[in-house]
Design a protein around this motif. Structure first.
Motif, PDB file in Angstrom:
ATOM      1  N   ASP A 133      34.958 101.124 -23.252  1.00  0.00           N
ATOM      2  CA  ASP A 133      35.198 100.049 -22.292  1.00  0.00           C
ATOM      3  C   ASP A 133      36.681 100.039 -21.917  1.00  0.00           C
ATOM      4  O   ASP A 133      37.511  99.473 -22.618  1.00  0.00           O
ATOM      5  CB  ASP A 133      34.799  98.698 -22.887  1.00  0.00           C
ATOM      6  CG  ASP A 133      35.004  97.544 -21.897  1.00  0.00           C
ATOM      7  OD1 ASP A 133      35.305  97.826 -20.715  1.00  0.00           O
ATOM      8  OD2 ASP A 133      34.873  96.371 -22.311  1.00  0.00           O
ATOM      9  N   ALA A 134      36.981 100.687 -20.806  1.00  0.00           N
ATOM     10  CA  ALA A 134      38.371 100.769 -20.338  1.00  0.00           C
ATOM     11  C   ALA A 134      38.657  99.724 -19.259  1.00  0.00           C
ATOM     12  O   ALA A 134      39.666  99.816 -18.565  1.00  0.00           O
ATOM     13  CB  ALA A 134      38.652 102.165 -19.800  1.00  0.00           C
ATOM     14  N   HIS A 175      46.176  95.299 -23.516  1.00  0.00           N
ATOM     15  CA  HIS A 175      44.857  95.295 -24.144  1.00  0.00           C
ATOM     16  C   HIS A 175      44.753  96.532 -25.021  1.00  0.00           C
ATOM     17  O   HIS A 175      44.884  97.647 -24.542  1.00  0.00           O
ATOM     18  CB  HIS A 175      43.775  95.307 -23.057  1.00  0.00           C
ATOM     19  CG  HIS A 175      42.406  95.614 -23.568  1.00  0.00           C
ATOM     20  ND1 HIS A 175      41.809  94.902 -24.571  1.00  0.00           N
ATOM     21  CD2 HIS A 175      41.518  96.573 -23.207  1.00  0.00           C
ATOM     22  CE1 HIS A 175      40.603  95.399 -24.801  1.00  0.00           C
ATOM     23  NE2 HIS A 175      40.412  96.411 -23.990  1.00  0.00           N
ATOM     24  N   VAL A 234      37.164 105.905 -25.039  1.00  0.00           N
ATOM     25  CA  VAL A 234      37.242 104.453 -24.883  1.00  0.00           C
ATOM     26  C   VAL A 234      36.022 104.033 -24.076  1.00  0.00           C
ATOM     27  O   VAL A 234      35.934 104.303 -22.871  1.00  0.00           O
ATOM     28  CB  VAL A 234      38.545 104.032 -24.185  1.00  0.00           C
ATOM     29  CG1 VAL A 234      38.560 102.524 -23.955  1.00  0.00           C
ATOM     30  CG2 VAL A 234      39.763 104.452 -25.016  1.00  0.00           C
ATOM     31  N   PRO A 250      42.603  98.969 -26.645  1.00  0.00           N
ATOM     32  CA  PRO A 250      41.196  99.352 -26.641  1.00  0.00           C
ATOM     33  C   PRO A 250      40.791 100.013 -27.961  1.00  0.00           C
ATOM     34  O   PRO A 250      41.612 100.597 -28.661  1.00  0.00           O
ATOM     35  CB  PRO A 250      41.120 100.363 -25.494  1.00  0.00           C
ATOM     36  CG  PRO A 250      42.471 100.997 -25.480  1.00  0.00           C
ATOM     37  CD  PRO A 250      43.437  99.898 -25.864  1.00  0.00           C
ATOM     38  N   ASP A 251      39.507  99.894 -28.284  1.00  0.00           N
ATOM     39  CA  ASP A 251      38.966 100.636 -29.412  1.00  0.00           C
ATOM     40  C   ASP A 251      38.803 102.090 -28.986  1.00  0.00           C
ATOM     41  O   ASP A 251      38.230 102.371 -27.924  1.00  0.00           O
ATOM     42  CB  ASP A 251      37.600 100.066 -29.822  1.00  0.00           C
ATOM     43  CG  ASP A 251      37.718  98.676 -30.435  1.00  0.00           C
ATOM     44  OD1 ASP A 251      38.758  98.413 -31.076  1.00  0.00           O
ATOM     45  OD2 ASP A 251      36.792  97.870 -30.258  1.00  0.00           O
TER      46      ASP A 251
END
Length: 295
Positions: free
Chosen positions: A34-35, A9, A32, A11-12
């Motif tokens: 949303d980890a 995934h 991040v 992540p942004d």
């Protein structure tokens, strides 16, 4: 980081700098928001890819009543290892959250304990965050360890300020506090990276907090950070909190005090950290601005 090392995934990652209002100052942190779904290896890989001294990784945290959407579990990784607490990434993260959810109070559940953070709009579009540390402690530093640290730094014992004796201070992470007698000594930093890292790993130190006292409440600080794979940290909130506890423990400042710490100027990334002590409250508050790094 090679393609095969990247987490499944992607992540942004936001990039903010803390303890400054100029993106070219202060201490950059990766964030991040949303980890979820990232494991330890993923987070370490992202932190290494970002390359800042620390990056913060958030997942929804245990919320008390009234904290819905403002409580998070936060983990902090340097490019080399996880750290229990990171002040500059906390300040940066809180400001990033406040830009999205509005100023106010947040609660961060960290490996070091629960850290409340409050964000206010200080005017001119600048958001300022104040973190409240876990309960600090200060302990003696063994003379042999101090001697080894001085050896690694290339400092002589007579270049220390006798009024600020060496101690190990903790307010979420452990730091060895060493005070230079002159600003020139603090400015001249060229140390043995591997030798200092070995000592720090043995003592479970996150940084070495090098200090020069300008006045009763104004200090200049630098933080070698070889255990994180970084020569020097530009603005170190966890060390600032630990130093506040150190200053109070040694009676260097009043029970209620506001200290100003200047850090990063010697690296070309000037930052300002405000440390507040309150009589009757063992915890230390560290405040600073944060802004997004363009790009």
């Amino acid at each position: 980081m090679s393609h095969s090392d990247r987490p499944a995934h992607h992540p942004d990652v936001l990039r903010y700098t803390a303890f400054a209002t100029d993106p070219a100052g202060g201490n950059p942190a990766g964030i991040v928001l949303d980890a979820t779904g990232l494991d330890d290896a993923d987070m370490l890989a992202v932190a290494a890819d970002v390359g800042y001294s620390e990056s913060a990784f958030l997942t929804p945290g245990p919320a008390a009543p009234g904290q819905d959407g403002r409580a998070f579990t936060v983990r902090y990784f340097s490019p080399r290892a996880e750290v229990p607490f990171c002040g500059h990434a906390t300040v940066a993260t809180a400001v990033a959250l406040a830009e999205r959810a509005g100023p106010g109070d947040f609660v961060f559940d960290t490996r070091a304990g629960t850290v409340p953070v409050s964000v206010v709009d200080s005017g001119g579009g600048v958001l300022r965050a104040t973190l409240t540390s876990v309960e600090p402690r200060v302990e003696d530093a063994a003379p042999a360890d101090v001697a080894e640290a001085l050896g690694a730094l290339g400092w002589r014992a007579d270049e220390l300020d006798p009024g600020l004796p060496p101690r190990i201070a903790f307010a979420g992470a452990r730091h060895l506090v060493l005070a230079a007698a002159t600003r020139a000594r603090l400015a001249d930093l060229a140390y043995d990276f591997d030798r200092l890292r070995t000592l720090m790993l043995g003592l479970d130190l996150t940084t070495v907090q090098l200090v020069w006292r300008e006045s009763e409440s104004v200090f200049h600080v630098r933080d070698p950070f070889p255990v994180g794979g970084v020569v020097e940290d530009p603005a170190t909130g966890a060390a600032a909190a630990a130093f506040g506890a150190y200053a109070r423990e040694l009676g260097l400042v009043p029970a209620t005090a506001e200290l100003t710490l200047h850090q990063g100027a010697d690296m070309g990334r000037p930052g300002v950290l405000t440390v507040t002590l309150r009589e009757g409250d063992a915890r230390v508050r560290v405040a600073g601005a944060a802004v997004r790094i363009p790009g």
